[in-house]
Scaffold this motif. Structure first.
Motif, short mmCIF file in Angstrom:
data_model
loop_
_atom_site.label_atom_id
_atom_site.label_comp_id
_atom_site.label_asym_id
_atom_site.label_seq_id
_atom_site.Cartn_x
_atom_site.Cartn_y
_atom_site.Cartn_z
N ILE A 1 0.84 -1.21 0.00
CA ILE A 1 0.00 0.00 0.00
C ILE A 1 0.87 1.25 0.00
CG2 ILE A 1 -1.66 1.34 1.35
CD1 ILE A 1 -2.83 -1.33 2.31
N ALA A 2 1.93 1.25 0.82
CA ALA A 2 2.83 2.40 0.88
C ALA A 2 3.51 2.63 -0.46
CB ALA A 2 3.88 2.18 1.98
N PRO B 1 -7.24 -0.70 -9.89
CA PRO B 1 -6.47 -1.92 -10.15
C PRO B 1 -6.63 -2.36 -11.59
CG PRO B 1 -8.51 -2.47 -9.04
CD PRO B 1 -8.44 -0.96 -9.07
N PRO B 2 -5.60 -2.98 -12.18
CA PRO B 2 -5.72 -3.47 -13.55
C PRO B 2 -6.68 -4.65 -13.60
CG PRO B 2 -3.70 -4.26 -12.55
CD PRO B 2 -4.30 -3.29 -11.58
N ALA C 1 -11.23 -9.63 -5.68
CA ALA C 1 -11.52 -9.12 -4.34
C ALA C 1 -10.27 -8.58 -3.68
CB ALA C 1 -12.13 -10.24 -3.49
N GLY C 2 -9.14 -9.32 -3.84
CA GLY C 2 -7.89 -8.86 -3.25
C GLY C 2 -7.41 -7.56 -3.88
N GLY C 3 -7.55 -7.46 -5.21
CA GLY C 3 -7.14 -6.25 -5.90
C GLY C 3 -7.98 -5.06 -5.48
N TYR D 1 -6.75 -1.64 -3.76
CA TYR D 1 -7.12 -0.41 -4.47
C TYR D 1 -7.80 0.58 -3.54
CZ TYR D 1 -10.78 2.28 -6.89
OH TYR D 1 -11.66 3.24 -7.28
N GLU D 2 -8.75 0.10 -2.76
CA GLU D 2 -9.48 0.96 -1.83
C GLU D 2 -8.55 1.52 -0.76
OE1 GLU D 2 -12.51 -1.62 -0.42
OE2 GLU D 2 -13.70 -1.53 -2.26
#
Length: 269
Positions: free
Chosen positions: A36-37, A119-120, A174-176, A180-181
Motif C-alpha cells: 500500500i505504501a 487496479p488493472p 476481491a484482493g485487488g 485499491y481501496e
C-alpha cells in the motif's frame, strides 16, 4: 496400568498450527502495508498529479513573496495606520488567492485518487497469492484450539457451498479491490494532511497580520478621524473575513474527502 491420552499431542499440534497461522497473518499484514505504501507513493508521484502539484508549488511560492513583502510593509507603514490598513487588505486578498489555488489543486487530487489507483483487470484464472496464502483470522484459529467443532463438509449446501467455493478469478478481483481501496484512502489522507499543513501555516501568518492590523487600528484611534482611514480599515476587515471563510471552506472540504487526515492510522487498517 497406565492409560495414555491421545488428546495432548492433538492439542499441541493444533497450538503449533495456531502459531504458524499467526505468524503467516503477521507477515501478510506487513507485506500488505508495504504494498500500500509503495502504490501510494507511485500514485502521488504519477503524471496525473503533476499539474495539481505545480499549482500547489506556485501557491507556496506566493506565500514566500507575501512574507518578503511584509518586511517592507512593516517598515514603510510603521507610523501610517491608513497605509498599513490598505497594504494589509491587499495582503489578505493575495493570501485568499493562494489558499483558493491550493484548495482547487487539492480537490483535483482528491478526485484523481480513485481513478489513479484503479487496479488493472484480473486475467482469467490468475490467482491472488496474497488472498490465497492469507490464513484464517487468529481468533478463528484460536477457537479451534479451545474445542470448536469443525463443520462437516457434507452440511455445506446451496448458497453456503457456493460462497465457500474457491474461484481464483473472484479471489484475485476481491484482493485487488481491497488494495485499491486502501491505496485510494491513503492518497486522500496524504493530500488532506498536506492541505492541513498548508492551512496551519497560512493561519499562523494571518494571525500575525491580524495583530499588525490591530496595532494600526490603535494608532488610528488616537489620531484625527477621517473617512479615508475608516474605509481603509473596513476594506481590510472585509478582506480578512473573506480569507477566513476561504480557509474554513478548504478545511471542510478536506474533512469531508479525507476524514482520516490528521489521524495516525496504520496503512494496513
Amino acid at each position: 496400568m497406565n492409560i495414555t491420552s491421545s488428546a495432548a499431542p492433538a492439542t499441541r499440534q493444533t497450538y503449533a498450527q495456531l502459531m504458524q497461522a499467526r505468524e503467516a497473518a503477521s507477515q501478510a499484514a506487513a507485506t500488505r502495508k508495504a504494498k500500500i505504501a509503495e502504490e501510494t507513493g507511485k500514485t502521488l508521484s504519477s503524471a496525473s498529479f503533476s499539474g495539481p502539484e505545480h499549482q500547489k508549488a506556485q501557491a507556496k511560492a506566493k506565500l514566500q513573496q507575501i512574507i518578503e513583502w511584509l518586511k517592507i510593509v512593516k517598515k514603510l507603514y510603521a507610523n501610517d495606520p491608513k497605509g498599513m490598513a490598505k497594504a494589509l487588505a491587499q495582503v489578505f486578498k493575495d493570501l485568499k488567492a493562494a489558499v483558493k489555488a491550493y484548495r482547487d489543486a487539492g480537490g483535483k487530487e482528491m478526485s484523481l485518487s480513485g481513478a489513479a489507483t484503479a487496479p488493472p483487470p484480473v486475467a482469467a484464472g490468475q490467482e491472488n497469492k496474497e488472498a490465497a496464502e492469507a490464513p484464517d483470522a487468529p481468533d478463528a484459529v484460536e477457537g479451534a484450539v479451545e474445542g470448536a467443532e469443525p463443520t462437516p463438509s457434507g452440511e455445506e449446501t446451496g448458497a453456503d457451498a457456493d460462497d465457500a467455493s474457491t474461484d481464483p478469478e473472484k479471489t484475485a478481483a476481491a484482493g485487488g479491490a481491497s488494495i485499491y481501496e486502501a491505496v485510494a484512502r491513503e492518497v486522500r489522507k496524504s493530500v488532506g494532511e498536506d492541505g492541513l499543513d498548508f492551512l496551519k501555516f497560512v493561519r499562523g501568518l494571518t494571525q500575525d497580520l491580524t495583530d499588525l492590523l490591530a496595532t494600526a487600528r490603535g494608532q488610528a484611534t488616537i489620531r484625527k478621524k477621517d473617512k479615508a482611514t475608516d474605509k481603509a480599515f473596513e476594506e481590510a476587515d472585509k478582506a480578512l473575513k473573506s480569507l477566513n471563510e476561504e480557509m474554513t471552506g478548504m478545511e471542510r472540504d478536506i474533512r469531508q474527502a479525507a476524514p482520516e487526515a490528521g489521524m495516525r492510522l496504520s496503512l494496513a487498517a
